[in-house]
Design a protein around this motif. Structure first.
Motif, PDB file in Angstrom:
ATOM      1  N   GLY A   1      19.687  46.828  35.016  1.00 52.61           N
ATOM      2  CA  GLY A   1      19.933  48.180  34.532  1.00 52.61           C
ATOM      3  C   GLY A   1      20.719  49.032  35.514  1.00 52.61           C
ATOM      4  O   GLY A   1      20.971  50.204  35.239  1.00 52.61           O
ATOM      5  N   ILE A   2      21.138  48.456  36.619  1.00 56.26           N
ATOM      6  CA  ILE A   2      21.876  49.198  37.653  1.00 56.26           C
ATOM      7  C   ILE A   2      23.364  48.902  37.516  1.00 56.26           C
ATOM      8  O   ILE A   2      23.775  47.739  37.539  1.00 56.26           O
ATOM      9  N   ARG A   3      24.155  49.964  37.394  1.00 61.23           N
ATOM     10  CA  ARG A   3      25.616  49.817  37.319  1.00 61.23           C
ATOM     11  C   ARG A   3      26.204  49.834  38.723  1.00 61.23           C
ATOM     12  O   ARG A   3      25.854  50.701  39.527  1.00 61.23           O
ATOM     13  N   ILE A   4      27.099  48.882  38.979  1.00 64.04           N
ATOM     14  CA  ILE A   4      27.831  48.863  40.239  1.00 64.04           C
ATOM     15  C   ILE A   4      29.308  48.642  39.918  1.00 64.04           C
ATOM     16  O   ILE A   4      29.654  47.988  38.940  1.00 64.04           O
ATOM     17  N   ALA A   5      30.185  49.195  40.752  1.00 67.42           N
ATOM     18  CA  ALA A   5      31.624  49.016  40.576  1.00 67.42           C
ATOM     19  C   ALA A   5      32.145  47.862  41.420  1.00 67.42           C
ATOM     20  O   ALA A   5      33.207  47.324  41.147  1.00 67.42           O
ATOM     21  N   ASP A   6      31.366  47.496  42.437  1.00 68.53           N
ATOM     22  CA  ASP A   6      31.778  46.446  43.375  1.00 68.53           C
ATOM     23  C   ASP A   6      30.531  45.644  43.740  1.00 68.53           C
ATOM     24  O   ASP A   6      29.530  46.219  44.159  1.00 68.53           O
ATOM     25  N   PRO A   7      30.587  44.322  43.595  1.00 69.51           N
ATOM     26  CA  PRO A   7      29.387  43.536  43.885  1.00 69.51           C
ATOM     27  C   PRO A   7      29.133  43.319  45.370  1.00 69.51           C
ATOM     28  O   PRO A   7      28.125  42.728  45.736  1.00 69.51           O
ATOM     29  N   GLY A   8      30.012  43.804  46.223  1.00 64.04           N
ATOM     30  CA  GLY A   8      29.824  43.562  47.645  1.00 64.04           C
ATOM     31  C   GLY A   8      30.387  42.208  48.028  1.00 64.04           C
ATOM     32  O   GLY A   8      31.024  41.533  47.221  1.00 64.04           O
ATOM     33  N   PRO A   9      30.119  41.797  49.241  1.00 64.99           N
ATOM     34  CA  PRO A   9      30.725  40.560  49.730  1.00 64.99           C
ATOM     35  C   PRO A   9      30.109  39.306  49.121  1.00 64.99           C
ATOM     36  O   PRO A   9      28.917  39.255  48.865  1.00 64.99           O
ATOM     37  N   GLN A  10      30.969  38.311  48.894  1.00 69.96           N
ATOM     38  CA  GLN A  10      30.467  36.987  48.531  1.00 69.96           C
ATOM     39  C   GLN A  10      30.018  36.342  49.831  1.00 69.96           C
ATOM     40  O   GLN A  10      30.802  36.193  50.751  1.00 69.96           O
ATOM     41  N   ILE A  11      28.728  35.995  49.924  1.00 73.57           N
ATOM     42  CA  ILE A  11      28.222  35.465  51.195  1.00 73.57           C
ATOM     43  C   ILE A  11      27.859  33.989  51.126  1.00 73.57           C
ATOM     44  O   ILE A  11      27.526  33.399  52.160  1.00 73.57           O
ATOM     45  N   ALA A  12      27.930  33.404  49.927  1.00 74.26           N
ATOM     46  CA  ALA A  12      27.628  31.974  49.820  1.00 74.26           C
ATOM     47  C   ALA A  12      28.248  31.424  48.542  1.00 74.26           C
ATOM     48  O   ALA A  12      28.602  32.173  47.627  1.00 74.26           O
ATOM     49  N   GLN A  13      28.374  30.103  48.539  1.00 76.50           N
ATOM     50  CA  GLN A  13      28.898  29.389  47.379  1.00 76.50           C
ATOM     51  C   GLN A  13      28.241  28.027  47.376  1.00 76.50           C
ATOM     52  O   GLN A  13      27.983  27.448  48.426  1.00 76.50           O
ATOM     53  N   ARG A  14      27.923  27.529  46.181  1.00 78.66           N
ATOM     54  CA  ARG A  14      27.418  26.161  46.071  1.00 78.66           C
ATOM     55  C   ARG A  14      27.859  25.571  44.743  1.00 78.66           C
ATOM     56  O   ARG A  14      28.083  26.295  43.772  1.00 78.66           O
ATOM     57  N   SER A  15      27.990  24.266  44.729  1.00 78.11           N
ATOM     58  CA  SER A  15      28.260  23.524  43.503  1.00 78.11           C
ATOM     59  C   SER A  15      26.995  22.765  43.154  1.00 78.11           C
ATOM     60  O   SER A  15      26.413  22.093  44.004  1.00 78.11           O
ATOM     61  N   VAL A  16      26.571  22.888  41.901  1.00 79.31           N
ATOM     62  CA  VAL A  16      25.320  22.289  41.479  1.00 79.31           C
ATOM     63  C   VAL A  16      25.430  21.845  40.020  1.00 79.31           C
ATOM     64  O   VAL A  16      26.173  22.445  39.247  1.00 79.31           O
ATOM     65  N   THR A  17      24.725  20.792  39.676  1.00 80.78           N
ATOM     66  CA  THR A  17      24.635  20.388  38.275  1.00 80.78           C
ATOM     67  C   THR A  17      23.190  20.615  37.830  1.00 80.78           C
ATOM     68  O   THR A  17      22.250  20.415  38.604  1.00 80.78           O
ATOM     69  N   PHE A  18      23.037  21.038  36.587  1.00 82.28           N
ATOM     70  CA  PHE A  18      21.698  21.261  36.045  1.00 82.28           C
ATOM     71  C   PHE A  18      21.763  21.238  34.525  1.00 82.28           C
ATOM     72  O   PHE A  18      22.846  21.188  33.942  1.00 82.28           O
ATOM     73  N   THR A  19      20.602  21.296  33.918  1.00 80.14           N
ATOM     74  CA  THR A  19      20.488  21.278  32.465  1.00 80.14           C
ATOM     75  C   THR A  19      20.167  22.679  31.969  1.00 80.14           C
ATOM     76  O   THR A  19      19.243  23.327  32.462  1.00 80.14           O
ATOM     77  N   MET A  20      20.936  23.121  30.985  1.00 80.44           N
ATOM     78  CA  MET A  20      20.709  24.425  30.365  1.00 80.44           C
ATOM     79  C   MET A  20      19.477  24.337  29.459  1.00 80.44           C
ATOM     80  O   MET A  20      19.012  23.241  29.118  1.00 80.44           O
ATOM     81  N   VAL A  21      18.973  25.485  29.026  1.00 76.96           N
ATOM     82  CA  VAL A  21      17.790  25.550  28.167  1.00 76.96           C
ATOM     83  C   VAL A  21      17.983  24.734  26.889  1.00 76.96           C
ATOM     84  O   VAL A  21      17.042  24.113  26.394  1.00 76.96           O
ATOM     85  N   ASP A  22      19.208  24.700  26.381  1.00 77.95           N
ATOM     86  CA  ASP A  22      19.472  23.971  25.135  1.00 77.95           C
ATOM     87  C   ASP A  22      19.677  22.473  25.347  1.00 77.95           C
ATOM     88  O   ASP A  22      19.943  21.736  24.409  1.00 77.95           O
ATOM     89  N   GLY A  23      19.557  22.018  26.607  1.00 80.31           N
ATOM     90  CA  GLY A  23      19.685  20.604  26.911  1.00 80.31           C
ATOM     91  C   GLY A  23      21.061  20.185  27.388  1.00 80.31           C
ATOM     92  O   GLY A  23      21.263  19.030  27.777  1.00 80.31           O
ATOM     93  N   GLU A  24      22.030  21.103  27.373  1.00 82.57           N
ATOM     94  CA  GLU A  24      23.387  20.773  27.804  1.00 82.57           C
ATOM     95  C   GLU A  24      23.463  20.645  29.331  1.00 82.57           C
ATOM     96  O   GLU A  24      23.080  21.564  30.044  1.00 82.57           O
ATOM     97  N   PRO A  25      23.977  19.524  29.833  1.00 81.53           N
ATOM     98  CA  PRO A  25      24.198  19.411  31.277  1.00 81.53           C
ATOM     99  C   PRO A  25      25.477  20.159  31.655  1.00 81.53           C
ATOM    100  O   PRO A  25      26.482  20.087  30.939  1.00 81.53           O
TER     101      PRO A  25
END
Length: 149
Positions: free
Chosen positions: A62-86
């Protein structure tokens, strides 16, 4: 496998606590899974990581921001969505400092309402000591490298 780029939010309050949501899946492909994770989600078509971070911040807190601030991390990951889609996700983590721990769930989707069982502001020692599953698994280290904790 579909690519699902995602903006994740590391939201820190004035007491240097981190906001996490507890996901409890009672139905679907993830039934029985319980874990804590950062707010955030997938990018809409044509949306930048920064724009998605701002949109997700509003939708999930519920909080509006104009800038998300710095990107401080990144990762690549695989997972399954709620509907079963990988999916394969390029997750970008943005550090967002807020003036208050007050958040709202009024803009949550039905899927979020069904899966998010709790929200909690965590201190570093609490996160380090928990036996609950937390994603990303190295969240304490991420915030330490960024100088937050």
């Amino acid at each position: 496998m579909r690519d699902r780029p995602s903006s994740r939010l590391l939201i820190v309050d004035p007491d240097d606590r981190l906001l996490l949501f507890k996901f409890v899946h009672l139905a679907g492909a993830l039934i029985g899974q319980r874990f804590w994770a950062t707010p955030g989600g997938g990018l809409d078509p044509g949306e930048s990581y920064e724009d998605a971070a701002c949109r997700e911040m509003f939708e999930e807190t519920g909080i509006r921001i104009a800038d998300p601030g710095p990107q401080i991390a990144q990762r690549s990951v695989t997972f399954t969505m709620v509907d079963g889609e990988p999916v394969s996700s390029d997750e970008r983590y943005f550090l967002v400092r807020v003036d208050s721990a007050d958040i709202s769930s009024v803009h949550w989707t039905e899927l979020e309402r069904a899966a998010i069982a709790a929200q909690r502001w965590w201190r570093p020692a609490e996160l380090s000591a928990t036996t609950d599953q937390v994603f990303p698994e190295d969240i304490v280290e991420i915030l330490g490298r960024a100088g937050v904790w």
